[in-house]
Design an enzyme around this catalytic site. Sequence first.
Site, PDB file in Angstrom:
ATOM      1  N   ARG A 134      73.941   6.711 -26.404  1.00 42.01           N
ATOM      2  CA  ARG A 134      73.629   7.877 -25.571  1.00 42.01           C
ATOM      3  C   ARG A 134      74.708   8.911 -25.821  1.00 42.01           C
ATOM      4  O   ARG A 134      75.893   8.633 -25.610  1.00 42.01           O
ATOM      5  CB  ARG A 134      73.601   7.434 -24.105  1.00 42.01           C
ATOM      6  CG  ARG A 134      73.246   8.503 -23.094  1.00 42.01           C
ATOM      7  CD  ARG A 134      72.954   7.856 -21.737  1.00 42.01           C
ATOM      8  NE  ARG A 134      72.578   8.839 -20.740  1.00 42.01           N
ATOM      9  CZ  ARG A 134      73.421   9.318 -19.815  1.00 42.01           C
ATOM     10  NH1 ARG A 134      74.677   8.887 -19.761  1.00 42.01           N
ATOM     11  NH2 ARG A 134      72.998  10.222 -18.949  1.00 42.01           N
ATOM     12  N   SER A 189      62.975   5.826 -18.575  1.00 47.21           N
ATOM     13  CA  SER A 189      63.706   5.770 -17.299  1.00 47.21           C
ATOM     14  C   SER A 189      62.733   6.027 -16.171  1.00 47.21           C
ATOM     15  O   SER A 189      61.924   6.968 -16.244  1.00 47.21           O
ATOM     16  CB  SER A 189      64.767   6.880 -17.225  1.00 47.21           C
ATOM     17  OG  SER A 189      65.724   6.710 -18.219  1.00 47.21           O
ATOM     18  N   LYS A 239      75.499   9.457 -13.810  1.00 43.91           N
ATOM     19  CA  LYS A 239      74.254  10.236 -13.716  1.00 43.91           C
ATOM     20  C   LYS A 239      74.206  10.833 -12.307  1.00 43.91           C
ATOM     21  O   LYS A 239      73.382  10.435 -11.480  1.00 43.91           O
ATOM     22  CB  LYS A 239      73.056   9.320 -13.979  1.00 43.91           C
ATOM     23  CG  LYS A 239      71.808  10.065 -14.334  1.00 43.91           C
ATOM     24  CD  LYS A 239      70.848   9.193 -15.127  1.00 43.91           C
ATOM     25  CE  LYS A 239      69.608   9.964 -15.464  1.00 43.91           C
ATOM     26  NZ  LYS A 239      68.730   9.248 -16.380  1.00 43.91           N
TER      27      LYS A 239
END
Length: 225
Positions: free
Chosen positions: A50, A118, A147
């Site tokens: 990521r 997700s 996040k």
Amino acid sequence: MPATIIDTEKQRRLRRVRLYVVSDASAPVARALACVAAACDGGADAVQLRRKGDAGLADYRLAERCRELTAAAGVLLIVNDRIDIAMACAADGVHLGQDDLPVAVARRLWPDGIVGRSTHSVEQAIAAVGDGADYLGVGPVFVTPTKPQTPAVGLELVSAVATAGLPIPWVAIGGIDRDNLSTVLEAGAPAVAVVRAVCAADDPRAAARELRRLVDARRSAEVMA
Ligand code: 3NM
């Protein structure tokens, strides 16, 4: 429901995933690579690369190195968001957020790539299954600075998704660490995904090993029960 067309070997490996390590999106390249190597060594079954904000070339070069490391360790490599880079480095799949490409579009572009999604509610989870996703992330279970813009869904969502009996594998994610891992597994998560618990640890390899040990211990307890 669109049937998945990833091969059975990929499906088998995906179903076996218990510990999924996601790289820290903002770590310097050397640290990100060290974390991927540590995750592989420490017993992760899957690693997600990521990155946020790197140039495409830098992303691609890093993805190639991660492919070498994960292939040598027999660990699945999933690339977040960038399906082009995932395909270019021969990763095993791509992970898509709610605001990324639709699952069906990714599938059309890459028929034999694993497509993960997700999800932050039972409705999204059911929709992603209907769209043909191969696996889901469910979270953030706990509030997480990794996040921060996505509100925590709590263990309630983990239990609700477990009760829904999805036909595809899924991993709980968000704020999970060695101290709260057992509560997430007890709520019904078949697998967990972490960023900080491995990538921000002083010793990422030891941290991955410890999480692996805890996940396996829980699993053997279930088998014996
Ligand atoms: N996705 P940490 S939560 C990358 O809920 C990511 O979809 C989430 O990081 C989701 O393990 C999350 O450091 C961050 O809390 C997980």
